[in-house]
Scaffold this active site. Structure first.
Site, short mmCIF file in Angstrom:
data_model
loop_
_atom_site.label_atom_id
_atom_site.label_comp_id
_atom_site.label_asym_id
_atom_site.label_seq_id
_atom_site.Cartn_x
_atom_site.Cartn_y
_atom_site.Cartn_z
N ARG A 154 36.64 38.85 33.48
CA ARG A 154 36.35 37.61 34.18
C ARG A 154 34.84 37.55 34.42
NH1 ARG A 154 40.77 40.09 36.74
NH2 ARG A 154 42.73 38.89 36.66
N LYS A 182 40.95 41.52 40.83
CA LYS A 182 41.41 40.95 42.09
C LYS A 182 41.91 42.05 43.01
CE LYS A 182 42.51 36.50 39.99
NZ LYS A 182 43.55 35.50 39.71
N TYR A 289 49.81 33.99 26.35
CA TYR A 289 49.02 34.10 25.13
C TYR A 289 49.91 34.28 23.90
CZ TYR A 289 45.09 34.69 28.29
OH TYR A 289 44.15 34.49 29.27
#
Length: 309
Positions: A154, A182, A289
């Site tokens: 990210r 996260k 995906y």
């Protein structure tokens, strides 16, 4: 209202200090809960114990359809707001500040399934080649883009990297990076040859030039004045590279993350391995995906198979 605001501040301290949420996440919670408190105030509620299931449901309905002629938020935004609200109510119940969790049964509005957008391998190569040059900024930009595509990081994870998070192998060349996802969950992701070479060039000939321009910082990626590179600057770097590469698709930092995952799966990688590399808590997120690659396979079949029509 004062009681509600104190309860919100207590919750935000909890998610920041005890759950390790990033400043960006805490700021998003604050915005969502500020809107929720405005909604509660309009209903005459100033005590957490006075909130009911009806009040929570009315909030979700109101943000979707304000009823005053203005456009409500999207289903995904309403779901995000409700997630913040549910987290707060769960905290209130767990801390014994209220008798029960009145948001536990509230369900978010249905959202259309959005498939991640990826660009082709050829387009990724064009994007990376657009960051040529040997000056410190060009070396940094190439290293950043190579790292994003090589690791699927990210953008917040990439700009938060410290120099020590580049794990070196023989000869002092970076072999992997330590990313913090996260909740500060750590994962180690290997670097390919191209990313290793780009990082090595930046660390040897780029960062040492940028670092003295600012105060000492352990950040890996630095701005022109020597300070830690911001998320916004990283976004602009990618946007400018896409313009130079004449890519017509909308390109963002997340585009490289999506492309990383899609290309791995198309190359035969196991979905569980890709889940680990991306730092997804649930494999269900990664499986989106697989739908992308399945769509590509169907399109190729429909175009090429003699019995497709």
């Amino acid at each position: 209202m004062e009681q509600l605001e104190r309860a919100v501040e207590r919750y935000l301290r909890h998610v920041r200090l005890e759950r390790g949420r990033s400043p960006h996440t805490v700021a998003a919670y604050r915005r969502d809960l500020a809107r929720y408190l405005t909604h509660l105030g309009a209903r005459g509620i100033d005590d957490p114990a006075a909130i009911s299931e009806v009040d929570v449901g009315a909030f979700v309905a109101a943000v979707r359809d304000p009823g005053d002629g203005t456009t409500g938020v999207s289903a995904s935004s309403a779901a995000r707001m409700l997630s913040s609200v549910r987290g707060w109510h769960r905290f209130l119940a767990e801390e014994g500040l209220v008798a029960r969790d009145v948001a536990a049964e509230q369900r978010p509005p249905k959202q259309p399934k959005r498939l991640p957008k990826a660009i082709s391998i050829a387009e990724v190569e064009r994007l990376l080649e657009a960051c040529g040059g040997d000056d410190p900024i060009a070396l940094r930009d190439r290293a950043l883009l190579e790292l994003l595509y090589a690791t699927g990081a990210r953008v917040s994870e990439a700009v938060d990297l410290a120099v020590d998070d580049v794990l070196t192998g023989e000869g002092g060349v970076g072999e992997a990076v330590r990313l913090f996802g996260k909740g500060r969950k750590q994962r180690i992701v290997p670097l390919g040859r191209y990313a290793r070479e780009a990082l090595d060039a930046y660390l040897v000939r780029g960062r040492p030039v940028l670092a003295p321009r600012g105060s000492a910082t352990p950040a890996l990626f630095l701005g022109a004045r020597g300070a830690k590179l911001s998320r916004q600057s990283a976004w602009l770097i990618i946007r400018d590279a896409a313009a130079r590469a004449s890519l017509t698709a909308e390109i963002s930092p997340h585009t490289l993350r999506h492309s990383f995952a899609t290309h791995l799966l198309e190359g035969g990688a196991d979905v569980r391995v890709v889940q680990e590399l991306l730092g997804h808590a649930s494999v269900a997120t990664t499986q989106l995906y697989t739908l992308v690659t399945a769509d590509a396979a169907r399109e190729a079949w429909a175009t090429a198979h003699p019995r497709a029509l």
